[in-house]
Write an enzyme that holds these catalytic residues in place. Structure first.
Site, PDB file in Angstrom:
ATOM      1  N   LYS A 193      31.598  -6.387 -40.821  1.00 47.72           N
ATOM      2  CA  LYS A 193      32.206  -4.987 -41.329  1.00 47.72           C
ATOM      3  C   LYS A 193      32.945  -5.099 -42.309  1.00 47.72           C
ATOM      4  CE  LYS A 193      35.544  -2.307 -38.712  1.00 47.72           C
ATOM      5  NZ  LYS A 193      36.864  -2.725 -39.293  1.00 47.72           N
ATOM      6  N   HIS A 253      33.798  -0.459 -33.534  1.00 47.75           N
ATOM      7  CA  HIS A 253      34.613  -0.798 -32.181  1.00 47.75           C
ATOM      8  C   HIS A 253      34.643   0.226 -31.096  1.00 47.75           C
ATOM      9  CE1 HIS A 253      35.623  -4.057 -34.808  1.00 47.75           C
ATOM     10  NE2 HIS A 253      36.702  -3.426 -35.384  1.00 47.75           N
ATOM     11  N   ASP A 292      37.664   2.770 -39.946  1.00 55.54           N
ATOM     12  CA  ASP A 292      38.111   1.401 -39.668  1.00 55.54           C
ATOM     13  C   ASP A 292      37.720   1.066 -38.193  1.00 55.54           C
ATOM     14  OD1 ASP A 292      39.202  -0.929 -40.181  1.00 55.54           O
ATOM     15  OD2 ASP A 292      41.165  -0.403 -39.543  1.00 55.54           O
ATOM     16  N   LYS A 324      34.647 -10.151 -27.621  1.00 57.32           N
ATOM     17  CA  LYS A 324      35.667 -10.091 -26.378  1.00 57.32           C
ATOM     18  C   LYS A 324      34.926 -10.291 -25.091  1.00 57.32           C
ATOM     19  CE  LYS A 324      38.783  -7.254 -29.352  1.00 57.32           C
ATOM     20  NZ  LYS A 324      39.765  -8.158 -29.961  1.00 57.32           N
TER      21      LYS A 324
HETATM   22  C1  BG6 Z   1      39.506  -4.439 -37.426  1.00 48.04           C
HETATM   23  C2  BG6 Z   1      40.327  -3.507 -38.235  1.00 48.04           C
HETATM   24  O1  BG6 Z   1      38.127  -4.257 -37.597  1.00 48.04           O
HETATM   25  O2  BG6 Z   1      40.039  -4.602 -36.189  1.00 48.04           O
HETATM   26  C3  BG6 Z   1      41.632  -3.603 -38.398  1.00 48.04           C
HETATM   27  O3  BG6 Z   1      39.715  -3.511 -39.569  1.00 48.04           O
HETATM   28  C4  BG6 Z   1      42.149  -3.752 -36.695  1.00 48.04           C
HETATM   29  O4  BG6 Z   1      42.375  -2.701 -38.807  1.00 48.04           O
HETATM   30  C5  BG6 Z   1      41.450  -4.712 -35.867  1.00 48.04           C
HETATM   31  O5  BG6 Z   1      43.580  -4.188 -36.774  1.00 48.04           O
HETATM   32  C6  BG6 Z   1      41.666  -4.653 -34.383  1.00 48.04           C
HETATM   33  O6  BG6 Z   1      40.977  -5.772 -33.976  1.00 48.04           O
HETATM   34  P1  BG6 Z   1      41.698  -6.487 -32.439  1.00 48.04           P
HETATM   35  O7  BG6 Z   1      40.842  -7.423 -32.148  1.00 48.04           O
HETATM   36  O8  BG6 Z   1      43.174  -6.784 -32.961  1.00 48.04           O
HETATM   37  O9  BG6 Z   1      41.686  -5.296 -31.612  1.00 48.04           O
END
Ligand code: BG6
Length: 513
Positions: A174, A266, A261, A208
């Site tokens: 991404k 996600h 983002d 995850k």
């Molecule tokens: C990334 C984002 O895709 O995911 C970041 O670009 C963010 O800004 C991160 O901090 C969060 O990932 P995780 O696994 O820490 O929840």
């Protein structure tokens, strides 16, 4: 048949310690990492591959070619990676507290460096001779602006053609596009050079364990699914809260913001896992079909159903934090959001009338990613000492990070001579039960790509469906609508996010609960 209640922590169901499907070694493969000298390779990819070595899942003929423009050679890269790995394991970010030297030796002697520009045909000619005729995975751990051109050049150099005896796959990190039109354009560009089956679009949330567990929980147990619908569920809250700020990514974040983002990728993946219908099988396309369907059923987002915020100076755990506008590479009058909350509805038979509230932001009270399923109240006050509106809400929380598990909250009788009810919690903790070492989340994704299982990767239509959900908000903000609400670092977000739920008579689960 053994009774499940006799299970002990660490004991798989039915006292059978064989995994449901025995993991097999990946086929021989050269993993070519574009951006092989960069941060992602060092922090996530190499530690994950090292864990795969430890698990015995890589073939003897596995190797890595790191392609980058940095001033390195194979020896130097191996030394740097070795140092990082030693640091990582001592911080327990790989699956042991000390580096397993034999595993690291096995891996490091298979790593080589290729210095070259991503725009130079010579890089691809050298690569073609080093890759030979076998299987290859090309991993694009580079800025998004290089995706299209690297794939085009790989094809021009004859590196993407598959035959009966060899696969050629491309992993794309991404951000996948900047909005719906650019995501569509990028998909079209990739598919000029590659077949859809060769494209592995990564969303690291799908690596995850607890995200994958959502489907296991829903579809391998008899008692959740009958309740999983509008008759029984009042609403759903999805939270991805971070305490970190934008760190050194100000330049990237200024043009990205919290919505782009985190949400189309996600958070939409989390929503799809919770809300999708049961797939007809766990084949990649069956799962991805259902995800696309549920995202396509999300009702068009209205302007007053989304709130955006930006962190101002504040403090977290007693430490003073600068505001977003004081961060490096951020404009002093920046209008970029670092927090977003929204209410979505899904127009289908299962979810009609059930709001899905989502929130994500940086510099919030605590780090927590979770999905809270709020069930409807019992219908009437049978227990006179506790009127129905005082009953403990029935909430099932799927905790994704930092603690991984499932918590159920419900009412129980408080011990004593009168019938009085109080709230109780029942908690399943992943780490306590399974005693697995920590992983980076990339292990599964890299392994799945090597064995050709695309279930946990996003198909073109999944990506576009995610962008379609947020596009109305992007358009509306682009036209100048939507206030940007400041919140002090360390707060759970701006007050306007609370108002979004309060107007429906609801409130967010406390972040620091
Ligand atoms: C990334 C984002 O895709 O995911 C970041 O670009 C963010 O800004 C991160 O901090 C969060 O990932 P995780 O696994 O820490 O929840």
């Amino acid at each position: 048949m053994s009774e499940s209640l006799e299970l002990e922590p660490g004991t798989p169901p039915e006292d059978d310690d064989r995994p449901l499907v025995a993991p097999r070694r990946s086929p021989p493969c050269t993993l070519v990492i574009f951006g092989g000298g960069g941060d992602l390779t060092r922090r996530l990819l190499v530690p994950a591959i090292y864990n795969l070595v430890g698990a015995g899942l890589l073939d003897e003929a596995f190797s890595i070619i790191a392609v980058d423009w940095s001033d390195l050679d194979s020896e130097g890269l191996r030394r740097e990676l070795g140092d990082t790995m030693r640091q990582f394991v001592s911080q327990r970010r790989a699956s042991a507290s000390e580096l397993h030297e034999a595993d690291w030796h096995w891996l490091s002697e298979r790593i080589s460096f290729l210095r070259g520009s991503f725009d130079d045909e010579q890089t691809y000619r050298t690569l073609a001779s080093r890759c030979g005729v076998g299987n290859c995975v090309f991993y694009l751990a580079v800025a998004a602006r290089f995706f299209g051109s690297i794939v085009g050049r790989l094809e021009a150099a004859g590196l993407t053609g598959e035959t009966e005896t060899r696969f050629r796959r491309v992993v794309v990190e991404k951000p996948f596009g900047f909005d719906l039109p650019s995501a569509r354009a990028l998909n079209a560009q990739l598919r000029q050079a590659l077949d859809e089956s060769q494209i592995y679009r990564i969303d690291h949330y799908l690596g995850k364990e607890t995200v994958q567990n959502i489907l296991a929980l829903r579809f391998s147990n008899g008692f959740f699914e009958p309740l999983w619908n509008r008759q029984n569920i009042d609403h759903v809250q999805i939270t991805a809260a971070e305490t970190v700020g934008v760190e050194k990514r100000g330049r990237f974040y200024e043009t990205t913001g919290a919505l782009r983002d985190m949400v189309p990728n996600h958070i939409m993946q989390l929503l799809a896992m919770v809300a999708m219908e049961a797939p007809i099988s766990f084949e990649a396309d069956a799962v991805r079909d259902e995800k696309s369907k549920v995202l396509a059923a999300v009702h068009k987002l209205a302007a007053d159903d989304i709130v955006r915020g930006q962190y101002a100076a504040g403090s977290i755990a007693g430490r003073a934090m600068a505001g977003y506008r004081e961060e490096p590479d951020v404009a002093p009058d920046s209008g970029t959001e670092t927090f977003v909350a929204m209410k979505l509805s899904i127009d289908n038979w299962r979810w009609s009338g059930v709001p899905f509230y989502l929130r994500t932001g940086k510099r919030l009270t605590t780090r927590k990613t979770e999905i809270a399923i709020h069930f409807k109240q019992a219908p009437y006050a049978l227990f006179r000492e506790t009127p129905v509106d005082k009953l403990t809400p029935n909430i099932m929380v799927l905790q994704i990070q930092p603690s991984e598990g499932v918590t159920m909250q419900f009412s129980a009788k408080v011990p004593g001579p009168t019938v009085k009810l109080g709230g109780v919690r029942m908690k399943f903790d992943y780490a306590d039960w399974f005693q697995e070492g920590p992983s980076t989340g990339y292990e599964t994704l890299i392994y799945d790509c090597l064995i050709g299982d695309a279930t946990l990767f996003q198909r073109a239509d999944n990506i576009e469906a995610g962008w379609s959900v947020v596009q109305p908000a992007l358009d509306s903000w682009h036209e100048g609508n939507g206030d940007l609400h400041p919140y002090a670092a360390g707060r759970p977000g701006p007050d306007a996010a609370d108002a979004l739920l309060a107007r429906d008579g609801r409130h967010w689960l406390r972040l620091n609960a």
